[in-house]
Write a protein that holds these residues in place. Sequence first.
Motif, PDB file in Angstrom:
ATOM      1  N   UNK A  56      51.285  79.473  68.236  1.00 55.93           N
ATOM      2  CA  UNK A  56      51.363  78.949  69.603  1.00 55.93           C
ATOM      3  C   UNK A  56      52.107  77.612  69.672  1.00 55.93           C
ATOM      4  N   UNK A  75      60.236  76.633  73.117  1.00 54.64           N
ATOM      5  CA  UNK A  75      60.526  76.697  74.553  1.00 54.64           C
ATOM      6  C   UNK A  75      61.173  75.373  75.016  1.00 54.64           C
ATOM      7  N   UNK A 131      65.904  81.745  78.894  1.00 53.65           N
ATOM      8  CA  UNK A 131      65.382  83.111  78.766  1.00 53.65           C
ATOM      9  C   UNK A 131      66.332  84.033  78.018  1.00 53.65           C
ATOM     10  N   UNK A 174      63.834  86.614  84.881  1.00 46.62           N
ATOM     11  CA  UNK A 174      62.552  86.319  84.244  1.00 46.62           C
ATOM     12  C   UNK A 174      62.139  84.909  84.648  1.00 46.62           C
ATOM     13  N   UNK A 175      61.086  84.756  85.453  1.00 46.54           N
ATOM     14  CA  UNK A 175      60.647  83.410  85.822  1.00 46.54           C
ATOM     15  C   UNK A 175      60.320  82.598  84.571  1.00 46.54           C
ATOM     16  N   UNK A 176      60.479  81.283  84.641  1.00 44.27           N
ATOM     17  CA  UNK A 176      60.282  80.456  83.448  1.00 44.27           C
ATOM     18  C   UNK A 176      58.810  80.305  83.066  1.00 44.27           C
ATOM     19  N   UNK A 228      56.331  82.502  82.989  1.00 41.34           N
ATOM     20  CA  UNK A 228      55.609  83.755  82.746  1.00 41.34           C
ATOM     21  C   UNK A 228      54.452  83.521  81.782  1.00 41.34           C
ATOM     22  N   UNK A 264      51.712  84.321  78.744  1.00 38.94           N
ATOM     23  CA  UNK A 264      51.789  85.036  77.467  1.00 38.94           C
ATOM     24  C   UNK A 264      51.104  86.389  77.641  1.00 38.94           C
TER      25      UNK A 264
END
Lengths: 237, 528
Positions: A194, A201, A212, B391-393, B395, B397
């Motif tokens: 995690x 990210x 994305x 894809x929305x940022x 989202x 898990x």
Amino acid sequence: MADIIGSILVVDDEPQIRRFLRAGLSVHGYALSEVASGEEALRVIPRDQPDLVVLDLGLPDMDGMEVLRRLREWSQVPVIVLSVRSQEREKVRALEAGADDYVSKPFGMAEFVARIRSALRRRLRETAPEPVYTVGKLKIDLARRMVTRDGQQVRLSPKEYQLLRLLALHAGKVVTHRQLLTEIWGPAYGEHVQYLRVFVRKLRSRLEADPNRPDYLVTELGVGYRLVAPDQFHESA
Amino acid sequence: MSGAAGLRQSWTAIVSGAWLRPRELAWPVPYIASAGIIALATAAAFVANQYGLKHVSAPLLAAVTLNAILWGVTPSLLSAVLCVGIEVGLFYAPNYDARVVALDGLVDLVGFSVLAVVVSDLVAQLRRHASDAEQRETATANLHAFSRKLGGMADAGGLYLAAIEHLEQQTGRGILLFLPDRGELVVLAGRMYDRMVPESVQARARALWDDRANLAEDEEIEVEGWQLQVLRTWRGPTALLGIAGGELSEESLEGLNPLFDLVAVAIERTLLARAIEDTRVKEARDRLHEALINSVSHSLQTPLAVIIGSATSLQSFASLHAGKAEAELVATIREEAERLERLVGKILQMTRIRAGAIAPKLELVELPDIVNSALRRVRRAVGGHSIALELPRDLPMLRLDLFLMEEALANLLENAAKYAPRGTRIGVRAAVEGGRLLIDVADQGPGIPVAALAHLFEPFFRAGAPDSSPPGTGLGLAICRAFVEANGGTVGVKSVGPPGAVFRISLPIPRDALAEPGEIALSEASDG
């Protein structure tokens, strides 16, 4: 025939696979030797000192992973592992046992040769790291600890930089989750995927045009992350 | 003489404790026996009186007490009246003042009556307690014997029948046992009920069983003279019991509850034993299947890998040394071999699905990773289309098996690319709605004929006429559905078009999906 630019040992029990690798790779200037078993491979490698080993994971006498582990006790020769698609989860184990890369069967020769070149070059770079790594519009200056994208400096937190640096040192190669976590956070954090996700990210939001659909920092599903090498780089539209 | 015998008998009864047992005698017996005892006491008093003893009431008092003990309240009250009469009539001197006699008699009558009532009531209470204790003891002994019997039985069928038989003995009613058996509810009947079990009772039992999760702890259901009773252990309901002859009384239910519990546990034991056996058999079968599939897969895929590898080698050759025709031939070999490889892969996957050998390994993952990976997998197939990702940022898990989900998505993308003309757009869009994550794959093809809708996800089904449709196996969507469902999701058609078909995958969002920022903040704080 082209000049010999390197020697490769193929460890595979399937004679047809060995034959097509021999034919295909010799065209690109590699001298091939072949063995059909793990035992044999471990006997031959110290004697022949190949530049690279191609190792099939499904050997009859010994688990390919076992060969890899025993080999890594005394040798740092680059190893590319051959696997089949149903062995996806084996890849992680192979990389953690010291494989440099893996290729799933079936594969195209051009792709395979690129992987071999990349592994050989990486081994050179790891022994004598280049101070600046460039791919696409991204430039990572390891000496000055500076990252620029499109000439613009990118500000990174210390952990983000550490992560990017580690990936740049192994550019083109998948680094497993555990390897990254252990290196950056310490062995106790080996399972905390995690953490890694969150930092990846953040890194992507600073480096990628579309986080994305990353161009540089690619996810290898279930395995880890890879900073693409210049010859793997395709910018998305 | 018979009075003396009765007394001795009664005495023996008192000493042995047998008097505590409830007695059921014909109605005149207690009265005649009471009279006998009083006659005996009167005789004793008479003899004592002859010798000058004044306390003639003592033997009479004893007689009333004895009658109260032995015969209960009515005979003993009559005894009290009789004894007072005897005392007054026989033993009071005729020269006594009548007023004194009346007063004395009254006092004695009250005293004797109180004694009769109190003693008979005490004895009645004692009797009740004794009888309860005895019943409990018998019930416990029965339960223990039954428990030992059940414990010693290895064979499930025998155990069920023994349980039914015992319940029939204990309740005196016909008993049905409804047992879950591989998804069905089978019914076993005892000997006391030899007719057909009414369909309505069975139907009700099935409905009850299907809804067992929502059943209250002590729910009692009656259908056509049958009481349905849920047998449960701490793990939940194990079976249903049908008891003939309507509702049982509160007390008898209370008495039967331990027995129900015992039967429930015994049944659960057999069910668990069977589940373990089933699992063992399934595991052995799965191992065999897996070995077989792996071996077949190896034999099919190795030659294909060699052909593809050789063809790609030749391609890099041919581009340098050969003419256009040769290059085209090599490209054809390569493309067809790749198609075959994909087909073999799909057939093997379908075989695994059919064998039930799909074991998802769930982990927390991010959807964009899966989408990108699926796109990379099928980049050759969708190369002629443009891909639009939405894809929305933020989202959440998901908890999924990465590879199964990647394969499912890859199949949807391939399907879209196959039916929509080259150059059109394939859209992949994700959104959170109603606690689920929805992924839509939309193409700009001709849409889906409504007639095909019902069979779309069936293996080997292909929309359109076999010769006119694009080449394919009809396996992609079947695999997609199996893999999505293995991940706890659903897949269906959201829109048949025109323009274009939209497939929708709906996935559960795990509860721990958002439980990360705290942890991360901590790790940043300790950042050196």
